[in-house]
Design a protein around this motif. Structure first.
Motif, short mmCIF file in Angstrom:
data_model
loop_
_atom_site.label_atom_id
_atom_site.label_comp_id
_atom_site.label_asym_id
_atom_site.label_seq_id
_atom_site.Cartn_x
_atom_site.Cartn_y
_atom_site.Cartn_z
N PRO A 114 0.84 -1.20 0.00
CA PRO A 114 0.00 0.00 0.00
C PRO A 114 0.87 1.25 0.00
N LEU A 115 0.36 2.31 -0.64
CA LEU A 115 1.11 3.55 -0.77
C LEU A 115 0.50 4.63 0.12
N VAL A 116 1.33 5.22 0.96
CA VAL A 116 0.91 6.26 1.90
C VAL A 116 1.38 7.60 1.36
N GLY A 117 0.51 8.60 1.41
CA GLY A 117 0.93 9.91 0.95
C GLY A 117 0.05 11.02 1.49
N TYR A 118 0.51 12.25 1.29
CA TYR A 118 -0.28 13.44 1.59
C TYR A 118 -0.85 13.94 0.28
N TYR A 119 -2.15 13.90 0.11
CA TYR A 119 -2.81 14.10 -1.18
C TYR A 119 -2.18 13.16 -2.21
N VAL A 120 -2.20 11.90 -1.83
CA VAL A 120 -1.52 10.84 -2.59
C VAL A 120 -2.13 10.65 -3.98
#
Length: 223
Positions: A114-120
């Motif tokens: 899974p990919l985590v991001g800020y405004y991913v």
């Protein structure tokens, strides 16, 4: 718009480059990857990626020794407004590989995690612009948005009309995340990873983030 689960099955069936089928394997247990992209602007269609960073997170451990970091040579112009933000000049990327050569290494690094991001969603949209022609599919990885996790811990029970601040600096301040230089792909990925670990811990412990009251509280003692 197709639900993501159906879209994933469709992509699995239509992937054009079979060497990338690892993207659909089971991800390592309790591992995610924090990502960040720096770009020449905010228009997915016309702007390009100039830097990518990704950092693995295993449980509550941020594995900075297991990271992916690359600068890429963009096709589009390096506008002054973007240079002021990410501080990468044309001379800094002149000798860098084009982004098409960077993407395969990035895909092998993240795997099926899974990919985590800020405004991913923006980062993934920029990445998909290159991944779709290369592999024949968009990124199938699950997405985890830290601003959503933050909203759930702080604002999900807020009354109607309450002021809501989901800015990076607000999350950083509330979670007491060290202030690294922003708009550096590695630093932003690292701070995002710290936000994710802290927010997941708060959720597991059932702890909410305090909100400031919007009006004075009457105190009969006059204090």
């Amino acid at each position: 718009m197709l639900p993501r689960a159906i879209k994933r099955l469709l992509h699995q069936a239509t992937i054009s480059d079979q060497s990338y089928r690892f993207m659909f394997k089971r991800a390592p247990a309790d591992e995610v990857v924090a990502i960040d992209c720096e770009t020449t602007g905010l228009k997915v269609r016309t702007d390009d990626i100039v830097a990518i960073a990704a950092i693995k997170i295993h449980g509550n451990r941020i594995l900075t020794s297991e990271c992916f970091e690359a600068v890429a040579h963009p096709d589009s112009d390096m506008r002054a407004e973007a240079i002021k933000i990410h501080r990468l000049r044309r001379s800094d990327v002149e000798q860098a590989p084009i982004v098409w050569r960077v993407i395969p290494g990035f895909l092998h690094f993240i795997g099926a995690r899974p990919l985590v991001g800020y405004y991913v969603d923006f980062d993934i949209a920029m990445l998909n612009k290159y991944i779709l022609p290369l592999v024949g599919i968009e990124l199938p990885n699950k997405r985890i948005e830290v601003s959503r996790l933050y909203y759930d811990r702080k604002y999900s029970d807020a009354p109607p009309g309450a002021a809501i601040d989901l800015s990076f600096s607000a999350i950083q301040r509330d979670l007491k995340i060290p202030a690294l230089t922003q708009h550096d792909a590695f630093n932003d990925a690292l701070m995002t990873a710290m936000m994710f670990v802290e927010l997941r811990d708060l959720k597991e412990r059932g702890v909410r983030i305090a909100r400031q009251r919007t009006s004075p509280v009457f105190n009969p003692t006059g204090a």
